[in-house]
Structures are given as C-alpha cells and as structure tokens.
Design a protein around this motif. Structure first.
Motif, short mmCIF file in Angstrom:
data_model
loop_
_atom_site.label_atom_id
_atom_site.label_comp_id
_atom_site.label_asym_id
_atom_site.label_seq_id
_atom_site.Cartn_x
_atom_site.Cartn_y
_atom_site.Cartn_z
N MET A 133 -7.24 -11.25 -10.96
CA MET A 133 -7.07 -11.83 -9.63
C MET A 133 -7.14 -13.35 -9.66
N HIS A 134 -8.13 -13.90 -10.35
CA HIS A 134 -8.26 -15.35 -10.44
C HIS A 134 -7.07 -15.99 -11.15
N ALA A 135 -6.46 -15.26 -12.05
CA ALA A 135 -5.29 -15.77 -12.75
C ALA A 135 -4.04 -15.73 -11.88
N GLY A 136 -4.05 -14.88 -10.84
CA GLY A 136 -2.91 -14.80 -9.92
C GLY A 136 -1.93 -13.68 -10.20
N VAL A 137 -2.37 -12.59 -10.85
CA VAL A 137 -1.49 -11.42 -11.03
C VAL A 137 -1.11 -10.92 -9.64
N ASP A 147 -8.53 15.37 -15.87
CA ASP A 147 -7.94 16.66 -15.51
C ASP A 147 -6.91 16.47 -14.40
N THR A 148 -7.13 17.08 -13.23
CA THR A 148 -6.17 16.95 -12.13
C THR A 148 -6.72 16.08 -10.99
N GLU A 149 -7.83 15.41 -11.23
CA GLU A 149 -8.45 14.54 -10.21
C GLU A 149 -8.28 13.08 -10.62
N TRP A 150 -7.33 12.39 -10.00
CA TRP A 150 -7.04 11.00 -10.32
C TRP A 150 -6.99 10.16 -9.06
N SER A 151 -7.28 8.88 -9.22
CA SER A 151 -7.14 7.94 -8.10
C SER A 151 -6.36 6.71 -8.57
N LEU A 152 -5.71 6.08 -7.62
CA LEU A 152 -4.96 4.85 -7.89
C LEU A 152 -5.28 3.85 -6.80
N ILE A 153 -5.82 2.72 -7.20
CA ILE A 153 -6.10 1.62 -6.28
C ILE A 153 -5.11 0.51 -6.60
N ILE A 154 -4.42 0.02 -5.57
CA ILE A 154 -3.41 -1.02 -5.75
C ILE A 154 -3.90 -2.29 -5.06
N HIS A 155 -3.92 -3.38 -5.81
CA HIS A 155 -4.30 -4.69 -5.29
C HIS A 155 -3.03 -5.54 -5.27
N THR A 156 -2.67 -6.04 -4.10
CA THR A 156 -1.45 -6.85 -3.96
C THR A 156 -1.82 -8.23 -3.45
N ARG A 158 -1.55 -11.51 -1.55
CA ARG A 158 -0.88 -11.93 -0.32
C ARG A 158 -0.65 -13.43 -0.33
N ASP A 159 0.22 -13.89 0.56
CA ASP A 159 0.52 -15.33 0.65
C ASP A 159 -0.74 -16.15 0.91
N SER A 160 -1.73 -15.55 1.57
CA SER A 160 -2.97 -16.26 1.89
C SER A 160 -3.86 -16.46 0.66
N GLY A 161 -3.50 -15.81 -0.48
CA GLY A 161 -4.27 -15.96 -1.70
C GLY A 161 -5.30 -14.87 -1.93
N ASP A 162 -5.49 -14.01 -0.94
CA ASP A 162 -6.40 -12.89 -1.15
C ASP A 162 -5.59 -11.63 -1.44
N TYR A 163 -6.28 -10.55 -1.72
CA TYR A 163 -5.61 -9.31 -2.12
C TYR A 163 -5.74 -8.24 -1.06
N LEU A 164 -4.64 -7.57 -0.79
CA LEU A 164 -4.62 -6.38 0.04
C LEU A 164 -4.91 -5.20 -0.88
N ALA A 172 2.69 12.22 -3.62
CA ALA A 172 4.04 11.77 -3.24
C ALA A 172 4.36 10.55 -4.10
N PRO A 173 5.65 10.18 -4.24
CA PRO A 173 5.97 8.99 -5.02
C PRO A 173 5.23 7.75 -4.52
N VAL A 174 4.79 6.93 -5.46
CA VAL A 174 4.04 5.71 -5.15
C VAL A 174 4.99 4.53 -5.32
N SER A 175 5.07 3.69 -4.30
CA SER A 175 5.95 2.52 -4.34
C SER A 175 5.21 1.32 -4.91
N PHE A 176 5.92 0.58 -5.76
CA PHE A 176 5.42 -0.70 -6.22
C PHE A 176 5.56 -1.68 -5.07
N ARG A 177 4.57 -2.49 -4.83
CA ARG A 177 4.57 -3.39 -3.68
C ARG A 177 5.46 -4.61 -3.90
N ILE A 178 5.50 -5.14 -5.13
CA ILE A 178 6.26 -6.37 -5.36
C ILE A 178 7.68 -6.10 -5.87
#
Length: 193
Positions: A133-137, A147-156, A158-164, A172-178
């Motif tokens: 995050m500090h590097a600006g990814v 097994d069959t229990e998985w989670s996905l957290i997406i950090h995007t 924002r223009d304000s410099g913080d992450y959504l 269901a299919p997962v969309s890439f934000r960028i």
C-alpha cells in the motif's frame, strides 16, 4: 560481499540487501527479504497452484496486446520506511515496463495477488500488505483458506490515496477493479476437494 550460501544460511542471520540480491541471482529457490532477513517460501499446495494458474491465465488473456503484462511469481523490490524488501507475490501485473530490469520489478507493480498459506503469520501478512500500500500498488488481492473454504479481500487504491476494501463473493466470477472487463471464475477450483 559476505560469503553466504543459501543452503547453509540461517534465517536468523542478518545480511544486507545487496548481499541477498547477489545470492538470489545464483539460486533458483524462492526466497523473500525483509528487515535484513531471508525468508524461505513454503511449497504451494495443489489448490494454491490451481488458483494462481487460473488468475494468471485470466489476466494474461485479457492483457494480451495491451501495455500491461502479468507475471506469476516475479520478484518485487520495494524501498520502504524500514529499508529494502524483496517480495515474491503469486501474481503481479506491471504496466510501466521501465520498472522491469529483467530480473526484478523495481517499485510498485499495478496488481499483486498474495495467496496466504497457513504458515503466514497475521503480522507478516499485515506488514506485506502495508508495504504494498505504501508503495502505491493499485490493486491487491489477498486470498486465504483451505479445502472448499476460501476468502478473497480486494484492496483498490482510490484517487484520494486510501484503499477501498471489498470482500469478494467467490461463488460468481470476480472482477478485477483496475482492469475493466476482466474477471475470473474461481468457484470450480474452490469447490473441488
């Protein structure tokens, strides 16, 4: 340069980033570097490898003919407030080719996928995420589970410099934000035992 050999090197010993990079050029074993310490990467499970392959293929197909490129398992060198680090994310997308020196990505890539294994401690996950995050990814995917229990957290970023922060629904299919129009269906891989 100090005379270290990876096969005899203790992870408790301190070395400089330059010494690490010199050794890393001579070895094919995957390692990361943080706070003067070498971190050996655990072998990935079959499901981990399947998830990396699916996400990497979706990105590769979508980015074909575009300026960005996906790389599975590329070294990423970041300069942080606590010194140089070298991480090896599961998948990286880089749009600025000037950051690629042929061996290492120097600076923040645009997208990073980290699939955490059970051996990753929460403090290590937090540290790595904060470094990205500090590097600006621009987009960070963090997956964990078994097994069959998985989670996905997406950090995007924002223009304000913080992450959504989003928690993705994996049935269901997962969309890439960028990368508008790019998505990946992980459900068939996750539900397999």
């Amino acid at each position: 340069m100090q005379d270290f050999k990876f096969n005899t090197f203790s992870c408790n010993d301190y070395i400089s980033f330059n010494d690490f990079m010199a050794m890393n050029k001579e070895d094919t074993v995957r390692r990361e570097f943080c706070d003067g310490h070498v971190v050996r990467l655990a072998s990935a499970s079959a499901k981990h490898q399947d998830l990396v392959g699916e996400i990497s293929a979706a990105l590769r197909n979508f980015l074909r003919g575009k300026t960005c490129r996906e790389y599975p398992g590329r070294d990423v060198h970041l300069k942080t407030s606590h010194g140089d680090v070298l991480y090896v994310p599961d998948v990286v997308v880089l749009c600025d080719k000037s950051k690629d020196n042929g061996q290492t990505i120097e600076g923040a890539p645009d997208f990073v996928l980290e699939i955490w294994s059970p051996s990753n401690l929460p403090k290590d996950r937090k540290r790595k995420r904060e470094d990205y995050m500090h590097a600006g990814v621009r987009e960070i995917w963090e997956m964990s589970g078994k097994d069959t229990e998985w989670s996905l957290i997406i950090h995007t970023l924002r223009d304000s410099g913080d992450y959504l922060i989003d928690i993705a629904q994996l049935d269901a299919p997962v969309s890439f934000r960028i990368f508008e129009g790019c998505s990946v269906d992980l459900w068939n891989i996750i539900k397999e035992n």
